[in-house]
Design an enzyme around this catalytic site. Structure first.
Site, PDB file in Angstrom:
ATOM      1  N   ARG A  96       0.788  -1.157  -0.117  1.00  0.00           N
ATOM      2  CA  ARG A  96       0.003  -0.020  -0.115  1.00  0.00           C
ATOM      3  C   ARG A  96       0.966   1.269  -0.051  1.00  0.00           C
ATOM      4  NH1 ARG A  96      -5.022   1.811  -1.104  1.00  0.00           N
ATOM      5  NH2 ARG A  96      -6.090   2.757   0.738  1.00  0.00           N
ATOM      6  N   THR A 369      -9.436   0.864  -9.563  1.00  0.00           N
ATOM      7  CA  THR A 369      -8.606  -0.019  -8.752  1.00  0.00           C
ATOM      8  C   THR A 369      -8.593  -1.336  -9.801  1.00  0.00           C
ATOM      9  OG1 THR A 369      -8.863   0.944  -6.698  1.00  0.00           O
ATOM     10  CG2 THR A 369      -8.519  -1.721  -6.815  1.00  0.00           C
ATOM     11  N   THR A 387      -4.068  -0.433  -7.173  1.00  0.00           N
ATOM     12  CA  THR A 387      -4.749   0.641  -7.714  1.00  0.00           C
ATOM     13  C   THR A 387      -3.902   1.755  -7.572  1.00  0.00           C
ATOM     14  OG1 THR A 387      -6.709   1.809  -6.623  1.00  0.00           O
ATOM     15  CG2 THR A 387      -5.193   1.254  -5.177  1.00  0.00           C
ATOM     16  N   ASN A 389      -6.142   4.391  -6.774  1.00  0.00           N
ATOM     17  CA  ASN A 389      -7.262   5.103  -6.322  1.00  0.00           C
ATOM     18  C   ASN A 389      -8.310   5.602  -7.215  1.00  0.00           C
ATOM     19  OD1 ASN A 389      -8.818   5.300  -4.130  1.00  0.00           O
ATOM     20  ND2 ASN A 389      -8.277   7.581  -3.783  1.00  0.00           N
ATOM     21  N   ASP A 411      -7.815   8.329   0.720  1.00  0.00           N
ATOM     22  CA  ASP A 411      -8.199   7.298   1.557  1.00  0.00           C
ATOM     23  C   ASP A 411      -8.097   7.389   2.973  1.00  0.00           C
ATOM     24  OD1 ASP A 411      -9.572   5.872  -0.332  1.00  0.00           O
ATOM     25  OD2 ASP A 411      -8.036   4.179  -0.549  1.00  0.00           O
TER      26      ASP A 411
HETATM   27  N1  GLY Z   1      -8.287   3.218  -3.257  1.00  0.00           N
HETATM   28  C1  GLY Z   1      -9.488   2.314  -2.978  1.00  0.00           C
HETATM   29  C2  GLY Z   1      -9.178   1.420  -1.908  1.00  0.00           C
HETATM   30  O1  GLY Z   1      -7.972   1.237  -1.398  1.00  0.00           O
HETATM   31  O2  GLY Z   1      -9.971   0.870  -1.087  1.00  0.00           O
END
Ligand code: GLY
Length: 560
Positions: A96, A369, A387, A389, A411
């Site tokens: 992430r 995503t 993703t 996003n 997010d």
């Molecule tokens: N950016 C979408 C998620 O991580 O849920």
């Protein structure tokens, strides 16, 4: 036989004959990759054919999506992988994005404390430190079997050769062009009026990938690419530095594991909320007879909606980056807790979201995503959601390096109580802090049945990811559908706030909708032309694989 009887019998035959047979997906003997683009599925599958394993194919598919599917595939974003090896070993990788060192909790607020519209969504300030390159190299270091050079070569060839524009892609590019103009100082590759069947070549991306192929992971985080990237972001008003890139690490996590009937479900742990929410919802609905109520019937929709309402209320309150916040995980995913949360539910009327807050736990302390599923010829499985996003992320495109940058900072909760681009309300647990990972909804999931690999599943869709994965599993398990049939079904979604059931248009019978409205549920069929875009693989009783590639996109299953 009377004429009337003959007529009735003939009509019955005609009706049976005409009843549309459920669609069966691509079936293969041994191995399969299902992703958002045929080019990426094929590159992943070819790596398997060469003798590579699911982890080699993960690297190839992830990077091929960065070329073939710039809408969400990426070098400038991040993701999560859940895996299950053929010996039953399971695990999860968190690559992430994270907040830059110079970030702070009020960075998207003006002097009056109000959220500055668009600042966490469009342009360089929205960008989190990217994790994808670290993720694929970490995967390869631990489990890869083919040399990285060999895995990257077909991806580089694809970038040089170019990718054919599909009808859906033509539409998407056109839709986002005004935002590309806003986010970028200079014109970018995607400003051109690309048409279906045109070929877009990506020479700059090919060069970046070639440097990474030669110099490895550190080229992106410490080398020439890192230098250029940090300079580019800062020139556009962003705050990511070379130090931010140099400090980035992907992290191995323990997945969320829970049981539902005779299934064992393995899904993503925080900083994604996916596995926790999926567990909460499935724990809540397990004791209801969904199969008796029927697929997308009033009672099934009610039970699922009420379970979703409660799980999403908890999501907002309790979940964040586990390296920064204390999450009562064991309680949240326990069956007792979920049953307690449902004690005020009645089939007579909806629970109001105003009356639902997060549960009381004693604390000891976009559609955008993309997902791909892989099963290899050795029986290993990986489920990956990755993703930028939003669609094309922050819309900021680094022409020199050849990729879009994410807008994952959205997010985080910019301000407690103010919804993000998916309408999700955030709280303290997900406030911005330097080096923290923002909460996600991504739900890459693997399902076992009787101790054996059964299903690999996941989807894009922001806040609707969790509920789309849920419905796909239920369609197979409760409603006895095949993989493609399960993926094809119309979907609905509830996320606590706003207090509405989103539904895909024209997918639900007027009778069901009228009854739900009569009961007091608010329905919204206008804002979600599609909910989720699921790519999944089912292991059939004879050991063959059935792909479920979502026709809502250009998604394709390829294998052998
Ligand atoms: N950016 C979408 C998620 O991580 O849920």
């Amino acid at each position: 036989m009377k004429i009337r009887s003959i007529f009735i019998i003939s009509l019955s035959f005609l009706l049976i004959y005409c009843k549309k047979k459920p669609e069966i997906g691509v079936i293969t003997e041994k191995a399969m990759v299902v992703s958002a683009r045929k080019e990426a599925s094929k590159i992943g599958s070819d790596i398997l054919k060469k003798g590579g394993n699911a982890f080699d194919a993960m690297v190839a598919t992830e990077l091929a999506l960065a070329v073939a599917y710039p809408y969400a595939g990426n070098l400038g974003g991040g993701g999560f992988m859940v895996y299950r090896k053929n010996d039953g070993e399971i695990g999860a990788l968190d690559y992430r994005e994270k907040a830059p060192l110079a970030s702070h909790k009020d960075m998207y607020l003006d002097s009056l404390g109000n959220v500055v519209e668009g600042k966490s969504v469009l342009g360089a300030m929205a960008v989190g430190v990217p994790g994808t390159v670290a993720g694929v190299f970490e995967t390869h270091k631990k489990f890869g079997s083919l040399p990285i050079e060999e895995i990257l070569q077909p991806v580089i060839d694809l970038a040089n050769r170019g990718v054919i524009v599909t009808k859906k892609q033509e539409k998407r590019i056109r839709e986002y062009q005004p935002k590309f103009l806003k986010a970028n100082k200079d014109s970018i590759l995607f400003d051109k009026l690309w048409k279906e069947n045109d070929t877009i070549k990506y020479p700059a991306l090919a060069e970046t990938l070639t440097r990474i192929q030669k110099k490895g992971r550190d080229e992106f985080y410490k080398g020439e690419t890192a230098k250029k990237l940090a300079e580019f972001i800062q020139n556009n008003g962003g705050i990511i530095t070379e130090e931010d890139l140099a400090k980035y690490e992907a992290k191995w996590r323990t997945p969320i594991v829970f049981e539902y009937d005779d299934l064992r479900i393995i899904s993503m742990s925080p900083p994604s909320s996916g596995g926790v929410c999926l567990a909460q919802i499935m724990n809540t609905i397990e004791s209801y007879d969904l199969d008796q109520y029927g697929h997308n019937s009033v009672k099934s929709i009610q039970v699922i909606t009420e379970a979703e309402r409660r799980a999403y209320a908890d999501r907002s309150h309790f979940l964040g980056d586990p390296d920064f916040v204390n999450i009562p995980l064991d309680t949240l995913i326990s069956k007792q807790y979920s049953n307690r949360r449902m004690s005020d539910f009645s089939f007579e009327k909806p629970t109001s979201s105003e009356d639902i807050s997060h549960g009381n736990i004693e604390m000891v302390e976009s559609d955008e995503t993309t997902h791909y599923s892989i099963v290899d010829q050795f029986g290993n499985a990986v489920s990956v959601t990755t993703t930028l996003n939003g669609a094309y992320g922050s819309k900021l495109y680094c022409s020199e390096l050849g990729f879009f940058l994410n807008n994952e900072m959205d997010d985080f909760s910019s301000k407690p109580g103010v919804p993000n681009m998916f309408g999700l309300i955030g709280a303290e647990a997900n406030k911005i802090e330097p080096e923290k990972r923002m909460l996600s909804s991504m739900t890459p999931t693997i399902v076992e049945k009787n101790g054996k690999l059964y299903m690999v599943v996941g989807t894009p869709g922001g806040s609707t990811i969790i509920t789309s994965v849920l419905q796909t599993i239920l369609n197979v398990h409760e409603y006895k559908m095949g993989m493609q049939e399960a993926v094809n079904q119309p979907r609905f979604h509830h996320q606590w706030l706003p207090d509405v059931i989103k539904m895909e248009p024209n997918g639900f019978s007027p009778k069901v909708k009228n009854k739900l409205k009569e009961l007091g549920y608010e329905l919204d069929e206008t804002n979600s032309p599609v909910i989720g875009k699921v790519d999944a693989i089912l292991v059939l009783p004879n050991g063959k694989l059935e792909g479920g590639a979502d026709h809502r996109g250009d998604d394709t299953a390829v294998g052998f």
